[in-house]
Design a protein around this motif. Structure first.
Motif, PDB file in Angstrom:
ATOM      1  N   ASP A  56       1.685   2.768  12.203  1.00 34.53           N
ATOM      2  CA  ASP A  56       0.404   2.449  11.595  1.00 34.53           C
ATOM      3  C   ASP A  56       0.620   2.042  10.135  1.00 34.53           C
ATOM      4  N   ILE A  57      -0.220   1.148   9.632  1.00 30.68           N
ATOM      5  CA  ILE A  57      -0.083   0.680   8.255  1.00 30.68           C
ATOM      6  C   ILE A  57      -0.153   1.843   7.273  1.00 30.68           C
ATOM      7  N   MET A  58      -1.180   2.677   7.394  1.00 28.51           N
ATOM      8  CA  MET A  58      -1.322   3.796   6.469  1.00 28.51           C
ATOM      9  C   MET A  58      -0.156   4.775   6.594  1.00 28.51           C
ATOM     10  N   GLU A  59       0.311   4.989   7.805  1.00 29.12           N
ATOM     11  CA  GLU A  59       1.438   5.902   8.005  1.00 29.12           C
ATOM     12  C   GLU A  59       2.666   5.430   7.243  1.00 29.12           C
ATOM     13  N   GLU A  60       2.963   4.142   7.307  1.00 25.64           N
ATOM     14  CA  GLU A  60       4.120   3.600   6.605  1.00 25.64           C
ATOM     15  C   GLU A  60       3.928   3.663   5.096  1.00 25.64           C
ATOM     16  N   MET A  61       2.723   3.329   4.635  1.00 29.01           N
ATOM     17  CA  MET A  61       2.472   3.340   3.200  1.00 29.01           C
ATOM     18  C   MET A  61       2.481   4.764   2.654  1.00 29.01           C
ATOM     19  N   GLN A  62       1.988   5.721   3.438  1.00 27.85           N
ATOM     20  CA  GLN A  62       2.017   7.118   3.011  1.00 27.85           C
ATOM     21  C   GLN A  62       3.452   7.622   2.935  1.00 27.85           C
ATOM     22  N   GLN A  63       4.267   7.230   3.912  1.00 24.93           N
ATOM     23  CA  GLN A  63       5.673   7.639   3.900  1.00 24.93           C
ATOM     24  C   GLN A  63       6.390   7.075   2.680  1.00 24.93           C
ATOM     25  N   PHE A  64       6.125   5.811   2.361  1.00 26.62           N
ATOM     26  CA  PHE A  64       6.724   5.187   1.177  1.00 26.62           C
ATOM     27  C   PHE A  64       6.287   5.932  -0.085  1.00 26.62           C
ATOM     28  N   THR A  65       5.010   6.304  -0.146  1.00 34.11           N
ATOM     29  CA  THR A  65       4.491   7.042  -1.299  1.00 34.11           C
ATOM     30  C   THR A  65       5.214   8.375  -1.452  1.00 34.11           C
ATOM     31  N   ASP A  66       5.335   9.096  -0.352  1.00 34.44           N
ATOM     32  CA  ASP A  66       5.984  10.408  -0.395  1.00 34.44           C
ATOM     33  C   ASP A  66       7.443  10.312  -0.840  1.00 34.44           C
ATOM     34  N   GLU A  67       8.110   9.231  -0.422  1.00 34.81           N
ATOM     35  CA  GLU A  67       9.534   9.073  -0.733  1.00 34.81           C
ATOM     36  C   GLU A  67       9.774   8.693  -2.184  1.00 34.81           C
ATOM     37  N   HIS A  68       8.805   8.032  -2.843  1.00 37.85           N
ATOM     38  CA  HIS A  68       9.066   7.463  -4.170  1.00 37.85           C
ATOM     39  C   HIS A  68       8.255   8.068  -5.303  1.00 37.85           C
ATOM     40  N   VAL A  69       7.212   8.822  -4.991  1.00 36.27           N
ATOM     41  CA  VAL A  69       6.353   9.322  -6.057  1.00 36.27           C
ATOM     42  C   VAL A  69       7.116  10.205  -7.028  1.00 36.27           C
ATOM     43  N   GLY A  70       8.090  10.956  -6.538  1.00 34.65           N
ATOM     44  CA  GLY A  70       8.843  11.849  -7.404  1.00 34.65           C
ATOM     45  C   GLY A  70       9.726  11.153  -8.416  1.00 34.65           C
ATOM     46  N   SER A  71       9.964   9.837  -8.237  1.00 30.03           N
ATOM     47  CA  SER A  71      10.804   9.091  -9.178  1.00 30.03           C
ATOM     48  C   SER A  71      10.033   8.607 -10.398  1.00 30.03           C
ATOM     49  N   LEU A  72       8.716   8.827 -10.413  1.00 27.57           N
ATOM     50  CA  LEU A  72       7.869   8.331 -11.495  1.00 27.57           C
ATOM     51  C   LEU A  72       7.547   9.438 -12.497  1.00 27.57           C
ATOM     52  N   PRO A  73       7.215   9.070 -13.747  1.00 26.88           N
ATOM     53  CA  PRO A  73       6.731  10.063 -14.716  1.00 26.88           C
ATOM     54  C   PRO A  73       5.437  10.706 -14.212  1.00 26.88           C
ATOM     55  N   PRO A  85      -5.374   4.463  -1.255  1.00 22.29           N
ATOM     56  CA  PRO A  85      -6.441   3.986  -0.357  1.00 22.29           C
ATOM     57  C   PRO A  85      -6.823   2.517  -0.576  1.00 22.29           C
ATOM     58  N   LYS A  86      -6.959   2.109  -1.842  1.00 27.10           N
ATOM     59  CA  LYS A  86      -7.323   0.710  -2.099  1.00 27.10           C
ATOM     60  C   LYS A  86      -6.177  -0.228  -1.718  1.00 27.10           C
ATOM     61  N   GLU A  87      -4.962   0.204  -1.953  1.00 28.14           N
ATOM     62  CA  GLU A  87      -3.825  -0.642  -1.575  1.00 28.14           C
ATOM     63  C   GLU A  87      -3.746  -0.782  -0.054  1.00 28.14           C
ATOM     64  N   HIS A  88      -4.010   0.298   0.653  1.00 30.22           N
ATOM     65  CA  HIS A  88      -4.034   0.225   2.111  1.00 30.22           C
ATOM     66  C   HIS A  88      -5.099  -0.753   2.586  1.00 30.22           C
ATOM     67  N   ASP A  89      -6.289  -0.686   1.974  1.00 29.26           N
ATOM     68  CA  ASP A  89      -7.372  -1.595   2.341  1.00 29.26           C
ATOM     69  C   ASP A  89      -6.973  -3.047   2.093  1.00 29.26           C
ATOM     70  N   GLY A  90      -6.318  -3.316   0.946  1.00 26.07           N
ATOM     71  CA  GLY A  90      -5.887  -4.680   0.651  1.00 26.07           C
ATOM     72  C   GLY A  90      -4.835  -5.172   1.622  1.00 26.07           C
ATOM     73  N   ALA A  91      -3.868  -4.314   1.987  1.00 21.29           N
ATOM     74  CA  ALA A  91      -2.838  -4.693   2.950  1.00 21.29           C
ATOM     75  C   ALA A  91      -3.449  -4.941   4.326  1.00 21.29           C
ATOM     76  N   ARG A  92      -4.387  -4.089   4.719  1.00 25.23           N
ATOM     77  CA  ARG A  92      -5.046  -4.258   6.022  1.00 25.23           C
ATOM     78  C   ARG A  92      -5.806  -5.581   6.077  1.00 25.23           C
ATOM     79  N   ARG A  93      -6.533  -5.895   5.014  1.00 24.00           N
ATOM     80  CA  ARG A  93      -7.293  -7.153   4.984  1.00 24.00           C
ATOM     81  C   ARG A  93      -6.352  -8.353   5.110  1.00 24.00           C
ATOM     82  N   TYR A  94      -5.202  -8.258   4.466  1.00 29.48           N
ATOM     83  CA  TYR A  94      -4.246  -9.369   4.569  1.00 29.48           C
ATOM     84  C   TYR A  94      -3.797  -9.562   6.013  1.00 29.48           C
TER      85      TYR A  94
END
Length: 255
Positions: A56-73, A85-94
Motif C-alpha cells: 500500500d502507498i501509505m504503508e511504504e511511505m510510513q516505513q520510509f518515515t520510520d527508517e529515516h526520521v531518526g537521522s534528522l535533527p 498525511p499531505k504527502e501521502h495525499d499528493g502521491a496518491r493523487r499523482y
C-alpha cells in the motif's frame, strides 16, 4: 569520481568539501521529503510494470518515515512526521492520473564522454511509453505549483535523453517531462521540449567538471542560489574557511 548532473550543476567548492575531502552531508529534510513522495508513487508505478500488487502507498511511505526520521535533527523530525498525511495525499493523487506505460524505474546508466576519463552516470526516475513514443520522467517534490522556468531540470533531462538515444539507437529526442508531486494537491506536469542546445549544455558542464577534477580546481560559486544554508550543508564551514577581512583583501591589490 563519477560525472553526474548533480555534481556538474553544483558549486565546485561544495564538490571539493564533500567528495574530495569526504565531508559527507547528513540527511536533510528537503531531500527525504522528496524521496518519500517518490517512494509512494513508485508503489503504483512498479505495480504497473510487474502486474503484481505488492504493498500500500501509505504503508511504504510510513516505513520510509520510520527508517529515516531518526537521522534528522529534533525540530525536523516533528515536521517530517506531521507532513506525511499531505504527502501521502499528493502521491496518491499523482498515481490516479498516470497516463503512461512505465517500463522501468531508477534505471542506472553509465556512459563515456569523449575526452573525459571519468564515467558519466545517471538514474532517470521513470522510463516509459506514452502510446508508442518513449517518455523520460524526472519526478520532483514541491510545496506548490512551479511557474518559473527551471533550466537545471532541462539540463538533467537532456542528459537522460542523450543516454536514451545512445542506448536504444534512437534518432529522435524522446519526450521529457518533469512530474511535480505536491503535498495535498494534484500534480503538475511540465513538458520539457528538449533540444540540441540543452543537450550541448549538459555535455559542456560534464566536460567542465572533468576539467576541474583533472586540474584539482574548485572555485567558489557564491552567486548560486544553492549557496544557502537551506541547500548546502557545507555553508558554514565554507564561509568560515574561505573568507578574509577587508584589510587582508586590500593587501592583495596595488594601485
Amino acid at each position: 569520481m563519477n560525472l553526474t548532473h548533480s555534481r556538474a550543476g553544483n558549486c565546485p567548492k561544495a564538490i571539493f568539501l564533500g567528495d574530495v575531502e569526504g565531508n559527507r552531508a547528513p540527511s536533510q529534510i528537503q531531500h527525504l521529503m522528496g524521496t518519500r513522495m517518490e517512494v509512494g508513487a513508485n508503489v503504483v508505478i512498479n505495480e504497473k510494470i510487474t502486474g503484481v500488487t505488492a504493498t500500500d502507498i501509505m504503508e511504504e511511505m510510513q516505513q520510509f518515515t520510520d527508517e529515516h526520521v531518526g537521522s534528522l535533527p529534533p525540530d525536523d523530525q516533528k515536521k517530517f512526521v506531521e507532513s506525511l498525511p499531505k504527502e501521502h495525499d499528493g502521491a496518491r493523487r499523482y498515481t490516479e492520473q498516470i497516463d503512461y506505460y512505465p517500463e522501468s524505474t531508477q534505471t542506472s546508466f553509465k556512459m563515456q564522454l569523449k575526452g573525459c576519463k571519468n564515467p558519466v552516470v545517471g538514474k532517470p526516475d521513470v522510463v516509459a511509453k506514452r502510446g508508442t513514443e518513449p517518455l523520460i520522467i524526472d519526478i520532483k517534490r514541491k510545496p506548490s505549483r512551479v511557474y518559473k522556468r527551471q533550466n537545471e531540470w532541462r539540463l538533467q533531462l537532456a542528459l537522460y535523453a542523450i543516454w536514451y538515444m545512445k542506448a536504444h539507437d534512437y534518432h529522435l529526442v524522446p519526450a521529457c517531462e518533469n512530474h511535480i508531486l505536491i503535498p495535498g494537491a494534484n500534480p503538475q506536469i511540465i513538458n520539457q521540449d528538449i533540444n540540441s542546445d540543452d543537450m550541448y549544455g549538459a555535455m559542456e558542464r560534464l566536460q567542465q567538471l572533468q576539467k576541474n577534477i583533472d586540474e584539482n580546481y574548485w572555485p567558489l560559486s557564491r552567486d548560486s542560489y544553492l549557496c544557502d544554508p537551506k541547500w548546502c550543508w557545507h555553508y558554514d564551514d565554507c564561509h568560515a574557511r574561505y573568507t578574509m577581512s577587508a584589510d587582508d583583501i586590500l593587501e592583495n591589490f596595488t594601485c
